[in-house]
Design a protein around this motif. Structure first.
Motif, short mmCIF file in Angstrom:
data_model
loop_
_atom_site.label_atom_id
_atom_site.label_comp_id
_atom_site.label_asym_id
_atom_site.label_seq_id
_atom_site.Cartn_x
_atom_site.Cartn_y
_atom_site.Cartn_z
N VAL A 156 0.82 -1.22 0.00
CA VAL A 156 0.00 0.00 0.00
C VAL A 156 0.85 1.27 0.00
O VAL A 156 0.31 2.36 -0.16
CB VAL A 156 -1.01 0.03 1.17
N CYS A 157 2.16 1.14 0.15
CA CYS A 157 3.04 2.30 0.15
C CYS A 157 3.08 2.91 -1.24
O CYS A 157 3.30 2.21 -2.23
CB CYS A 157 4.46 1.88 0.57
N THR A 158 2.87 4.23 -1.30
CA THR A 158 2.89 4.92 -2.58
C THR A 158 4.18 5.70 -2.81
O THR A 158 4.34 6.33 -3.85
CB THR A 158 1.69 5.89 -2.70
N GLY A 159 5.08 5.69 -1.86
CA GLY A 159 6.37 6.35 -2.02
C GLY A 159 6.29 7.85 -2.14
O GLY A 159 7.10 8.46 -2.82
N ASN A 160 5.33 8.47 -1.44
CA ASN A 160 5.17 9.92 -1.54
C ASN A 160 6.23 10.71 -0.78
O ASN A 160 6.38 11.89 -0.98
CB ASN A 160 3.76 10.36 -1.15
N GLY A 161 6.94 10.06 0.14
CA GLY A 161 8.09 10.68 0.80
C GLY A 161 7.81 11.47 2.06
O GLY A 161 8.72 12.08 2.60
N LEU A 162 6.58 11.46 2.56
CA LEU A 162 6.31 12.18 3.80
C LEU A 162 7.08 11.59 4.97
O LEU A 162 7.54 12.33 5.85
CB LEU A 162 4.81 12.20 4.09
N CYS A 163 7.26 10.30 4.96
CA CYS A 163 8.03 9.65 6.04
C CYS A 163 9.50 10.08 5.98
O CYS A 163 10.11 10.36 7.00
CB CYS A 163 7.90 8.14 5.98
N GLU A 164 10.03 10.15 4.78
CA GLU A 164 11.43 10.57 4.61
C GLU A 164 11.61 12.02 5.09
O GLU A 164 12.61 12.35 5.72
CB GLU A 164 11.83 10.44 3.15
N ILE A 183 13.63 1.35 4.18
CA ILE A 183 13.75 1.62 5.61
C ILE A 183 15.23 1.48 5.95
O ILE A 183 15.80 0.39 5.82
CB ILE A 183 12.88 0.67 6.45
N LEU A 184 15.84 2.57 6.34
CA LEU A 184 17.27 2.59 6.59
C LEU A 184 17.63 1.92 7.91
O LEU A 184 18.69 1.30 8.01
CB LEU A 184 17.78 4.04 6.59
N ARG A 185 16.77 2.07 8.89
CA ARG A 185 16.99 1.48 10.22
C ARG A 185 15.64 1.02 10.74
O ARG A 185 14.76 1.85 10.95
CB ARG A 185 17.59 2.51 11.17
N GLU A 186 15.47 -0.26 10.98
CA GLU A 186 14.19 -0.78 11.47
C GLU A 186 14.03 -0.57 12.97
O GLU A 186 12.93 -0.35 13.45
CB GLU A 186 14.05 -2.26 11.14
N ILE A 211 13.25 7.41 0.04
CA ILE A 211 12.54 7.02 -1.18
C ILE A 211 13.59 6.88 -2.28
O ILE A 211 14.34 7.81 -2.56
CB ILE A 211 11.47 8.05 -1.58
N GLN A 212 13.64 5.70 -2.86
CA GLN A 212 14.61 5.40 -3.91
C GLN A 212 14.21 6.09 -5.22
O GLN A 212 13.08 6.54 -5.37
CB GLN A 212 14.68 3.89 -4.13
N ASP A 213 15.13 6.14 -6.16
CA ASP A 213 14.87 6.77 -7.46
C ASP A 213 13.68 6.16 -8.18
O ASP A 213 12.99 6.83 -8.94
CB ASP A 213 16.11 6.70 -8.35
#
Length: 65
Positions: free
Chosen positions: A9-17, A34-37, A26-28
């Motif tokens: 369901v992740c759309t990669g919109n980048g709000l978390c980043e 997730i860099l650190r779980e 968010i990758q290219d």
């Protein structure tokens, strides 16, 4: 605490980043990395904001106790 993601369901919109750049990237290609779980105690408020701000509710923060 540990971060998990429902990548379906992740759309990669980048709000978390934006909210927690030490934990999310968010990758290219638009995929979330997730860099650190495992979340450091001092970073919990920052990561909680990122999880709460996810518009698709793809992120969860689980207490491992």
């Amino acid at each position: 605490m540990r971060i998990s993601c429902n990548y379906g369901v992740c759309t990669g919109n980048g709000l978390c980043e934006e909210a927690a750049p030490d934990y999310f990237e968010i990758q290219d290609n638009g995929d979330l990395l997730i860099l650190r779980e495992d979340v450091a105690t001092d970073d919990v408020p920052e990561v909680e904001r990122a999880v709460a701000g996810c518009p698709t509710q793809a992120l969860t923060l689980d207490d491992e106790t």
